[in-house]
Design a protein around this motif. Structure first.
Motif, short mmCIF file in Angstrom:
data_model
loop_
_atom_site.label_atom_id
_atom_site.label_comp_id
_atom_site.label_asym_id
_atom_site.label_seq_id
_atom_site.Cartn_x
_atom_site.Cartn_y
_atom_site.Cartn_z
N PRO A 208 -5.44 -0.59 7.42
CA PRO A 208 -6.05 -0.01 6.21
C PRO A 208 -5.94 1.51 6.20
O PRO A 208 -6.01 2.17 7.23
CB PRO A 208 -7.51 -0.46 6.29
N LEU A 209 -5.76 2.04 5.00
CA LEU A 209 -5.74 3.50 4.86
C LEU A 209 -7.13 4.08 5.09
O LEU A 209 -7.27 5.19 5.63
CB LEU A 209 -5.24 3.87 3.46
N ILE A 210 -8.15 3.34 4.68
CA ILE A 210 -9.54 3.76 4.89
C ILE A 210 -10.29 2.62 5.55
O ILE A 210 -10.32 1.50 5.03
CB ILE A 210 -10.21 4.14 3.54
N MET A 211 -10.89 2.91 6.70
CA MET A 211 -11.67 1.90 7.41
C MET A 211 -13.00 1.64 6.70
O MET A 211 -13.61 2.56 6.13
CB MET A 211 -11.94 2.34 8.85
N HIS A 212 -13.45 0.39 6.75
CA HIS A 212 -14.78 0.09 6.24
C HIS A 212 -15.84 0.64 7.21
O HIS A 212 -15.66 0.59 8.42
CB HIS A 212 -14.97 -1.42 6.09
N GLU A 213 -16.91 1.13 6.64
CA GLU A 213 -18.04 1.58 7.47
C GLU A 213 -18.91 0.37 7.77
O GLU A 213 -19.87 0.06 7.06
CB GLU A 213 -18.83 2.66 6.72
#
Length: 294
Positions: A208-213
């Motif tokens: 993923p380009l942005i990890m889930h928090e």
């Protein structure tokens, strides 16, 4: 009546008959034969005109046959007389050994027999790092055994370590595999060498380009997306979790990142609602049909 007159009359009658027959043949029979002969002559002339095309078709067919013979003599796939599930399971285990760490649960679905050949159908469910899973799939398709992946579903999964809080990207997969067999002795051994070269993948399309928090799972918390549903009865679901432990779930029970919303025994599945860093996601876990292998 004198003999001369009688003979003259007989000769006249014979001549008249001969003349009538000749006229019939000339006027009616011969034209029909001429038409038929003329049609046959035209047909032969047309075939003679198409001789170059026939020669070209023969040359193309001969070249294709020669190419098929070459492929046959250099075939590298072996097709056993029977597919024994235990041997196929062992073959895939050895494939995982050379691929890197890949977890797999294998279920036997059933045979498909077509006389001179057939295949057994298996379903595989598991997980692994993208690089290892790519190797595993490549070895299945390029190895000595004739195996065919008929369907494949891949899904990225963010696995967070409870100890180090480190996030690892796993690829969860569901695969349907066909293992071929044939009574034809010519297919049991392959004379050719395996020449396929593995394609090296330089990037992971599931990263993923942005990890889930998201938080790390609690000790002994069920990661439902990495679990296997074994049985469903009204109000209860029996699963094998990510640690290969047998667990029982009921509606409303908490799982990692969410809870169980519905248990549907008639459909052989359960539904969960997950919170992926503020993004709600509905997840279904379905019973796999077939006989599990150990």
């Amino acid at each position: 009546m004198s003999y001369i007159i009688r003979n003259t009359i007989v000769l006249g009658v014979v001549f008249t008959i001969i003349l009538a027959v000749g006229l019939f043949i000339t006027a009616f029979s011969l034209p029909k034969k001429f038409v038929k002969l003329d049609a046959e002559i035209k047909k032969i002339e047309l075939e003679l005109q198409n001789t170059p095309d026939l020669a070209n078709q023969y040359n193309v067919a001969a070249a294709q046959l020669e190419e098929m013979k070459k492929h046959w003599e250099n075939r590298s796939k072996e097709v056993p007389p029977k597919d024994i599930t235990g041997e196929t399971y062992g073959y895939l285990n050895r494939t995982m050994d050379v691929s890197g760490e890949v977890k797999m649960d294998m279920t036997y679905v059933g045979p498909r027999d077509f006389g001179n050949y057939g295949f057994n159908v298996y379903t595989l469910k598991g997980e692994g790092a993208f690089k290892n899973l790519a190797k595993f799939i490549w070895y299945i398709e390029s190895g000595r055994r004739l195996l065919k992946i008929s369907s494949l579903t891949l899904r990225g999964y963010e696995s967070k370590s409870a100890e180090s809080n480190e996030t690892k990207i796993l690829i969860l997969f569901d695969m349907e595999l066909q293992a071929y067999y044939s009574p034809m002795e010519e297919l049991h051994n392959a004379p050719g060498e395996l020449k396929a070269q593995q394609t090296i993948l330089t990037s992971n399309p599931f990263y993923p380009l942005i990890m889930h928090e998201i938080p790390a799972p609690l000790p002994d918390e069920i990661e439902i997306e990495r679990s296997i549903l074994k049985a469903v009865i009204p109000g209860k679901a029996f699963i094998i979790d990510q640690n290969q432990k047998s667990r029982i779930l009921e509606e409303g029970d908490k799982v990692y990142l969410g809870y169980v919303t519905r248990i549907l025994p008639n459909e052989g599945k359960i539904e969960c609602l997950l919170n992926k860093g503020g993004v709600a996601e509905r997840f279904e876990l379905t019973i796999r049909q077939g006989e599990p292998l150990k």
